[in-house]
Design a protein around this motif. Structure first.
Motif, PDB file in Angstrom:
ATOM      1  N   MET A 190       9.750  -6.231  16.511  1.00 38.58           N
ATOM      2  CA  MET A 190      10.667  -5.402  15.729  1.00 38.58           C
ATOM      3  C   MET A 190      11.044  -6.079  14.413  1.00 38.58           C
ATOM      4  SD  MET A 190      13.057  -3.828  18.792  1.00 38.58           S
ATOM      5  CE  MET A 190      13.915  -2.631  17.767  1.00 38.58           C
ATOM      6  N   ALA A 191      11.156  -7.404  14.416  1.00 35.04           N
ATOM      7  CA  ALA A 191      11.431  -8.133  13.174  1.00 35.04           C
ATOM      8  C   ALA A 191      10.286  -7.961  12.186  1.00 35.04           C
ATOM      9  CB  ALA A 191      11.657  -9.614  13.472  1.00 35.04           C
ATOM     10  N   LEU A 192       9.050  -8.074  12.676  1.00 31.33           N
ATOM     11  CA  LEU A 192       7.888  -7.893  11.816  1.00 31.33           C
ATOM     12  C   LEU A 192       7.847  -6.476  11.253  1.00 31.33           C
ATOM     13  CD1 LEU A 192       5.212  -8.853  10.616  1.00 31.33           C
ATOM     14  CD2 LEU A 192       4.099  -8.274  12.791  1.00 31.33           C
ATOM     15  N   ALA A 193       8.089  -5.491  12.112  1.00 27.58           N
ATOM     16  CA  ALA A 193       8.087  -4.098  11.663  1.00 27.58           C
ATOM     17  C   ALA A 193       9.194  -3.849  10.642  1.00 27.58           C
ATOM     18  CB  ALA A 193       8.262  -3.168  12.863  1.00 27.58           C
ATOM     19  N   ALA A 194      10.385  -4.396  10.887  1.00 26.03           N
ATOM     20  CA  ALA A 194      11.506  -4.187   9.968  1.00 26.03           C
ATOM     21  C   ALA A 194      11.216  -4.786   8.596  1.00 26.03           C
ATOM     22  CB  ALA A 194      12.778  -4.799  10.556  1.00 26.03           C
ATOM     23  N   GLY A 195      10.672  -6.003   8.589  1.00 22.97           N
ATOM     24  CA  GLY A 195      10.327  -6.627   7.311  1.00 22.97           C
ATOM     25  C   GLY A 195       9.265  -5.840   6.565  1.00 22.97           C
ATOM     26  N   TRP A 196       8.291  -5.359   7.301  1.00 24.10           N
ATOM     27  CA  TRP A 196       7.196  -4.563   6.714  1.00 24.10           C
ATOM     28  C   TRP A 196       7.750  -3.280   6.101  1.00 24.10           C
ATOM     29  CZ3 TRP A 196       2.118  -3.760   9.990  1.00 24.10           C
ATOM     30  CH2 TRP A 196       1.129  -3.155   9.195  1.00 24.10           C
ATOM     31  N   ILE A 197       8.613  -2.589   6.835  1.00 21.38           N
ATOM     32  CA  ILE A 197       9.188  -1.328   6.353  1.00 21.38           C
ATOM     33  C   ILE A 197      10.057  -1.568   5.121  1.00 21.38           C
ATOM     34  CG2 ILE A 197      10.885   0.460   6.952  1.00 21.38           C
ATOM     35  CD1 ILE A 197       9.689   0.240   9.869  1.00 21.38           C
ATOM     36  N   ARG A 198      10.855  -2.626   5.157  1.00 18.12           N
ATOM     37  CA  ARG A 198      11.683  -2.924   3.986  1.00 18.12           C
ATOM     38  C   ARG A 198      10.818  -3.270   2.773  1.00 18.12           C
ATOM     39  NH1 ARG A 198      16.954  -4.068   3.056  1.00 18.12           N
ATOM     40  NH2 ARG A 198      17.165  -2.233   4.394  1.00 18.12           N
ATOM     41  N   TRP A 199       9.728  -3.986   2.994  1.00 16.53           N
ATOM     42  CA  TRP A 199       8.803  -4.325   1.900  1.00 16.53           C
ATOM     43  C   TRP A 199       8.207  -3.047   1.302  1.00 16.53           C
ATOM     44  CZ3 TRP A 199       3.388  -3.699   1.585  1.00 16.53           C
ATOM     45  CH2 TRP A 199       2.794  -4.314   0.476  1.00 16.53           C
ATOM     46  N   GLU A 200       7.824  -2.097   2.152  1.00 21.63           N
ATOM     47  CA  GLU A 200       7.310  -0.815   1.644  1.00 21.63           C
ATOM     48  C   GLU A 200       8.353  -0.120   0.773  1.00 21.63           C
ATOM     49  OE1 GLU A 200       4.010   0.907   4.812  1.00 21.63           O
ATOM     50  OE2 GLU A 200       6.060   1.688   4.872  1.00 21.63           O
ATOM     51  N   SER A 201       9.604  -0.103   1.227  1.00 16.13           N
ATOM     52  CA  SER A 201      10.667   0.555   0.463  1.00 16.13           C
ATOM     53  C   SER A 201      10.857  -0.102  -0.893  1.00 16.13           C
ATOM     54  CB  SER A 201      11.983   0.502   1.251  1.00 16.13           C
ATOM     55  OG  SER A 201      11.889   1.224   2.457  1.00 16.13           O
ATOM     56  N   LEU A 202      10.819  -1.431  -0.915  1.00 18.14           N
ATOM     57  CA  LEU A 202      11.001  -2.145  -2.176  1.00 18.14           C
ATOM     58  C   LEU A 202       9.834  -1.894  -3.131  1.00 18.14           C
ATOM     59  CD1 LEU A 202      12.379  -5.493  -0.723  1.00 18.14           C
ATOM     60  CD2 LEU A 202      13.669  -3.763  -1.983  1.00 18.14           C
ATOM     61  N   CYS A 203       8.637  -1.778  -2.584  1.00 18.21           N
ATOM     62  CA  CYS A 203       7.476  -1.449  -3.417  1.00 18.21           C
ATOM     63  C   CYS A 203       7.639  -0.068  -4.032  1.00 18.21           C
ATOM     64  CB  CYS A 203       6.192  -1.518  -2.594  1.00 18.21           C
ATOM     65  SG  CYS A 203       5.666  -3.198  -2.171  1.00 18.21           S
ATOM     66  N   TRP A 204       8.129   0.894  -3.246  1.00 18.07           N
ATOM     67  CA  TRP A 204       8.368   2.239  -3.779  1.00 18.07           C
ATOM     68  C   TRP A 204       9.392   2.189  -4.906  1.00 18.07           C
ATOM     69  CZ3 TRP A 204       9.348   5.184   1.476  1.00 18.07           C
ATOM     70  CH2 TRP A 204       8.139   5.267   2.175  1.00 18.07           C
ATOM     71  N   GLN A 205      10.462   1.437  -4.698  1.00 13.61           N
ATOM     72  CA  GLN A 205      11.503   1.345  -5.723  1.00 13.61           C
ATOM     73  C   GLN A 205      10.963   0.722  -6.999  1.00 13.61           C
ATOM     74  OE1 GLN A 205      14.843  -0.757  -4.030  1.00 13.61           O
ATOM     75  NE2 GLN A 205      15.007   0.638  -2.295  1.00 13.61           N
ATOM     76  N   ALA A 206      10.150  -0.329  -6.850  1.00 15.19           N
ATOM     77  CA  ALA A 206       9.582  -0.993  -8.028  1.00 15.19           C
ATOM     78  C   ALA A 206       8.679  -0.040  -8.796  1.00 15.19           C
ATOM     79  CB  ALA A 206       8.811  -2.238  -7.589  1.00 15.19           C
ATOM     80  N   ARG A 207       7.859   0.746  -8.068  1.00 14.59           N
ATOM     81  CA  ARG A 207       6.981   1.706  -8.742  1.00 14.59           C
ATOM     82  C   ARG A 207       7.785   2.797  -9.431  1.00 14.59           C
ATOM     83  NH1 ARG A 207       3.438   0.793  -4.182  1.00 14.59           N
ATOM     84  NH2 ARG A 207       4.353   2.573  -3.070  1.00 14.59           N
ATOM     85  N   ALA A 208       8.874   3.238  -8.796  1.00 11.32           N
ATOM     86  CA  ALA A 208       9.710   4.275  -9.399  1.00 11.32           C
ATOM     87  C   ALA A 208      10.359   3.764 -10.682  1.00 11.32           C
ATOM     88  CB  ALA A 208      10.781   4.724  -8.410  1.00 11.32           C
ATOM     89  N   VAL A 209      10.859   2.523 -10.647  1.00 11.47           N
ATOM     90  CA  VAL A 209      11.483   1.943 -11.842  1.00 11.47           C
ATOM     91  C   VAL A 209      10.455   1.800 -12.956  1.00 11.47           C
ATOM     92  CG1 VAL A 209      12.538  -0.156 -12.788  1.00 11.47           C
ATOM     93  CG2 VAL A 209      13.316   0.764 -10.587  1.00 11.47           C
ATOM     94  N   ALA A 210       9.231   1.315 -12.577  1.00 13.13           N
ATOM     95  CA  ALA A 210       8.180   1.156 -13.585  1.00 13.13           C
ATOM     96  C   ALA A 210       7.794   2.501 -14.185  1.00 13.13           C
ATOM     97  CB  ALA A 210       6.965   0.482 -12.951  1.00 13.13           C
ATOM     98  N   SER A 211       7.745   3.544 -13.340  1.00  5.96           N
ATOM     99  CA  SER A 211       7.390   4.881 -13.830  1.00  5.96           C
ATOM    100  C   SER A 211       8.441   5.405 -14.806  1.00  5.96           C
ATOM    101  CB  SER A 211       7.244   5.842 -12.651  1.00  5.96           C
ATOM    102  OG  SER A 211       6.946   7.146 -13.088  1.00  5.96           O
TER     103      SER A 211
END
Length: 238
Positions: free
Chosen positions: A195-216
């Protein structure tokens, strides 16, 4: 380390650190056979550590769906709340109380005179460590609530657009503690480590989305500035 990288790791640690620490602690959880043969010092250390880590791990999972308002997210938060309450209560009685009783029994020099009192708690069907059916009620409620909440959270996160692999890992890992009917090795470490691995992975995906949105947004703003500057130059506006 750059500021952006530090923020990334801090955001991941916020949801992954508590379940990961819990998984590590539970690797050292003793497997009791005869309670009077326990390594009491290690038993007490593990159970003192678990008291804050169970609710913190539940909070970490709830944080994954903090901004979600669908029915699955609400069920996830409810399941994690029940898990935190039930498993903390269970572990206090079946862990810390049993450990203190065993410690006192051994120190008395007459441990057998304590056995009936210790067994009364250890085999209690609600809060015991063993339970008459090997499934004390509070432990069972806690285990099932964890899996229920994790599956609900996985559904909410998949609906939010997260990938299949991390949400499946979150859901499947939560069943380790039920399959092995124990939070000691291997059930607890596999459950909370996954669950720790999954949580970190999911949070990383969210941060990547935010970074792409800001860049856009930044690219759009730059393009707008460029168009305005071009228009001004064509009409001769300084």
């Amino acid at each position: 380390m750059s500021v952006s990288a530090l923020r990334l790791w801090n955001a991941i640690a916020a949801v992954a650190a508590a379940p990961l620490l819990l998984a590590i602690v539970e690797i050292f959880h003793p497997h009791p056979h005869d309670l009077f043969d326990l390594d009491v010092q290690r038993w007490m250390f593990v159970h003192y550590a678990q008291i804050p880590l169970f609710p913190l791990a539940a909070l970490s999972m709830a944080l994954l769906v903090r901004d979600r308002t669908d029915w699955a997210a609400r069920l996830c938060k409810a399941g994690m709340f029940v898990f935190a309450v039930a498993f903390t209560s269970f572990d206090t009685a079946a862990g810390l109380a049993i450990g203190l009783l065993v410690k006192g029994a051994v120190a008395s020099g007459h441990p057998e005179s304590w056995r009936d009192m210790i067994d009364a708690l250890w085999f209690d069907p609600v809060l015991g460590g063993k339970g008459f059916t090997d499934a004390p009620l509070m432990g069972l409620i806690g285990r099932l609530s964890l899996s229920f909440g994790a599956v609900a959270g996985a559904i909410s996160l998949k609906r939010a657009g997260h990938g299949w692999l991390p949400v499946l890992l979150l859901a499947v890992a939560s069943f380790g503690i039920n399959v092995f009917k124990s939070h000691s090795w291997p059930g607890g470490p596999l459950t909370f480590g996954g669950m720790a691995l999954a949580a970190g992975w999911i949070r990383w995906e969210s941060l990547c989305w935010q970074a792409r949105a800001v860049a856009s947004v930044q690219e759009g703003a730059d393009a707008s500035v460029g168009r305005v500057a071009g228009a001004r130059s064509r009409v001769g506006v300084p």
